[in-house]
Design a protein around this motif. Sequence first.
Motif, PDB file in Angstrom:
ATOM      1  N   ALA A 157      50.377 -10.388  50.031  1.00  0.00           N
ATOM      2  CA  ALA A 157      51.850 -10.045  50.513  1.00  0.00           C
ATOM      3  C   ALA A 157      51.644  -9.025  51.914  1.00  0.00           C
ATOM      4  O   ALA A 157      51.995  -9.627  52.877  1.00  0.00           O
ATOM      5  CB  ALA A 157      52.653  -9.339  49.407  1.00  0.00           C
ATOM      6  N   ILE A 158      50.655  -8.168  51.589  1.00  0.00           N
ATOM      7  CA  ILE A 158      50.483  -7.235  52.537  1.00  0.00           C
ATOM      8  C   ILE A 158      49.675  -8.008  53.727  1.00  0.00           C
ATOM      9  O   ILE A 158      49.840  -7.579  55.033  1.00  0.00           O
ATOM     10  CB  ILE A 158      49.829  -5.768  52.361  1.00  0.00           C
ATOM     11  CG1 ILE A 158      50.774  -5.088  51.294  1.00  0.00           C
ATOM     12  CG2 ILE A 158      49.311  -5.055  53.419  1.00  0.00           C
ATOM     13  CD1 ILE A 158      51.979  -4.555  52.180  1.00  0.00           C
ATOM     14  N   PHE A 159      48.816  -8.644  53.323  1.00  0.00           N
ATOM     15  CA  PHE A 159      48.028  -9.528  54.275  1.00  0.00           C
ATOM     16  C   PHE A 159      48.833 -10.169  55.275  1.00  0.00           C
ATOM     17  O   PHE A 159      48.687 -10.316  56.515  1.00  0.00           O
ATOM     18  CB  PHE A 159      46.991 -10.411  53.532  1.00  0.00           C
ATOM     19  CG  PHE A 159      46.273 -11.313  54.539  1.00  0.00           C
ATOM     20  CD1 PHE A 159      44.722 -10.739  54.853  1.00  0.00           C
ATOM     21  CD2 PHE A 159      46.494 -12.502  55.061  1.00  0.00           C
ATOM     22  CE1 PHE A 159      44.018 -11.599  55.439  1.00  0.00           C
ATOM     23  CE2 PHE A 159      45.672 -13.176  56.010  1.00  0.00           C
ATOM     24  CZ  PHE A 159      44.279 -12.712  55.956  1.00  0.00           C
ATOM     25  N   HIS A 160      49.682 -11.063  54.697  1.00  0.00           N
ATOM     26  CA  HIS A 160      50.737 -11.741  55.479  1.00  0.00           C
ATOM     27  C   HIS A 160      51.702 -10.953  56.386  1.00  0.00           C
ATOM     28  O   HIS A 160      52.170 -11.274  57.386  1.00  0.00           O
ATOM     29  CB  HIS A 160      51.566 -12.854  54.767  1.00  0.00           C
ATOM     30  CG  HIS A 160      50.457 -13.878  54.075  1.00  0.00           C
ATOM     31  ND1 HIS A 160      49.762 -14.580  54.693  1.00  0.00           N
ATOM     32  CD2 HIS A 160      50.269 -14.154  52.703  1.00  0.00           C
ATOM     33  CE1 HIS A 160      49.120 -15.367  54.192  1.00  0.00           C
ATOM     34  NE2 HIS A 160      49.316 -15.198  52.646  1.00  0.00           N
ATOM     35  N   GLU A 161      52.094  -9.890  55.639  1.00  0.00           N
ATOM     36  CA  GLU A 161      52.943  -8.780  56.482  1.00  0.00           C
ATOM     37  C   GLU A 161      52.282  -8.383  57.685  1.00  0.00           C
ATOM     38  O   GLU A 161      52.724  -8.290  58.757  1.00  0.00           O
ATOM     39  CB  GLU A 161      53.375  -7.803  55.621  1.00  0.00           C
ATOM     40  CG  GLU A 161      54.330  -6.664  56.287  1.00  0.00           C
ATOM     41  CD  GLU A 161      55.688  -7.024  56.006  1.00  0.00           C
ATOM     42  OE1 GLU A 161      56.508  -6.886  57.064  1.00  0.00           O
ATOM     43  OE2 GLU A 161      56.064  -8.086  55.038  1.00  0.00           O
ATOM     44  N   LEU A 162      50.991  -7.855  57.393  1.00  0.00           N
ATOM     45  CA  LEU A 162      50.233  -7.555  58.697  1.00  0.00           C
ATOM     46  C   LEU A 162      49.917  -8.563  59.713  1.00  0.00           C
ATOM     47  O   LEU A 162      50.256  -8.311  60.885  1.00  0.00           O
ATOM     48  CB  LEU A 162      48.791  -7.173  58.177  1.00  0.00           C
ATOM     49  CG  LEU A 162      47.619  -6.530  59.196  1.00  0.00           C
ATOM     50  CD1 LEU A 162      48.404  -5.232  59.969  1.00  0.00           C
ATOM     51  CD2 LEU A 162      46.382  -6.442  58.830  1.00  0.00           C
TER      52      LEU A 162
END
Length: 352
Positions: A157-162
């Motif tokens: 999730a954070i990977f894609h948010e970044l």
Amino acid sequence: MMKSTYNKNDVQLLLKDISGLVEPLPTEEREKRIQGGTHYCEMLPVEYKPSEKYMKTYEMAMKNYAKITADATARISEKMFQEKGENLVIVSLARAGIPIGILVHRYILNKYSVNVKHYAISIIRDRGIDHNAMNYILARHRAEDIQFLDGWVGKGAIFHELEKELVNYPNIDKRLAVVADPANITDLCGTHEDILIPSSCLNSTITGLLSRTFLRKDIISKMDFHGAAFYGKLLREDKSNEYIDDIERCFDYKTVNCDIVKGMAGLQIVRNIQEAYEIDNVNLVKPGIGETTRVLLRRVPWKILINEEYDTVDELAHIKQLAIEKGVPIERSKVNLGNYKACGIIKKIADV
């Protein structure tokens, strides 16, 4: 200036200190509000002193997995330094990325005698990155030298948010470096195995006594960095610098860059879990040792799934101890968990 127990030479925290401005909430109350629509970043959790039994499992994790963590950290340090060179700027994601960023900083300093700059900033799922912190960094460094870093990948999730946020910064490397990527999202990792990174076992007492990051309009103005609180009451329990020093002593400076075998895609595994356990919200599924531990530490768990291939390994001892303390059932997963060794599932609001 953000207060923490970290050495100022190890990291510059681009965070607003909100200590005393926000009343931390108990886990059950936070869970009800989160599932009722309040974003997690608008609240702070109450953090408790870990039990004596649990701290023994943490000490066992350090004894058994400090070297494994150090080796994976060394590999990612080599990759980052070989790609970016002496002008590398480490930007770790608060808060789980901070101890990893400090370790990468020390590895490069010790091996190459290069004191790269290390910042920590906030990124929040569905709220984005701290643009004020980004502007601060970009006023001092070239965009091409920046490398984002976190501890591990759960489902990504954070990977894609970044990745989504960095569309606004075209010259910055959009990849997220991590120590462990069992979701098989990035090659910029130390391993694709779901390893026990001991810093995932604890909350603020392993991250400089910092809370998770906070963003709410009445506390954080448009000109502020995202916020965090300092849990000073846990000072006697703090292991942050001891942890860094212990992992640093395990570094092998002969580590070389190497290709690592991948496996099944993490997002497909999550979808399989959703179907098998009739879970309609993907955010209730938290795969991987690190994410499972977080579920037990700061959410209200429904159950813990264990990969049957790893049912008896010591890496899961702290998870089992926390589950016992909180009365959370553990079962062997009826879904192939791939590289993941465990998965935490959060209770639906109706059951909380």
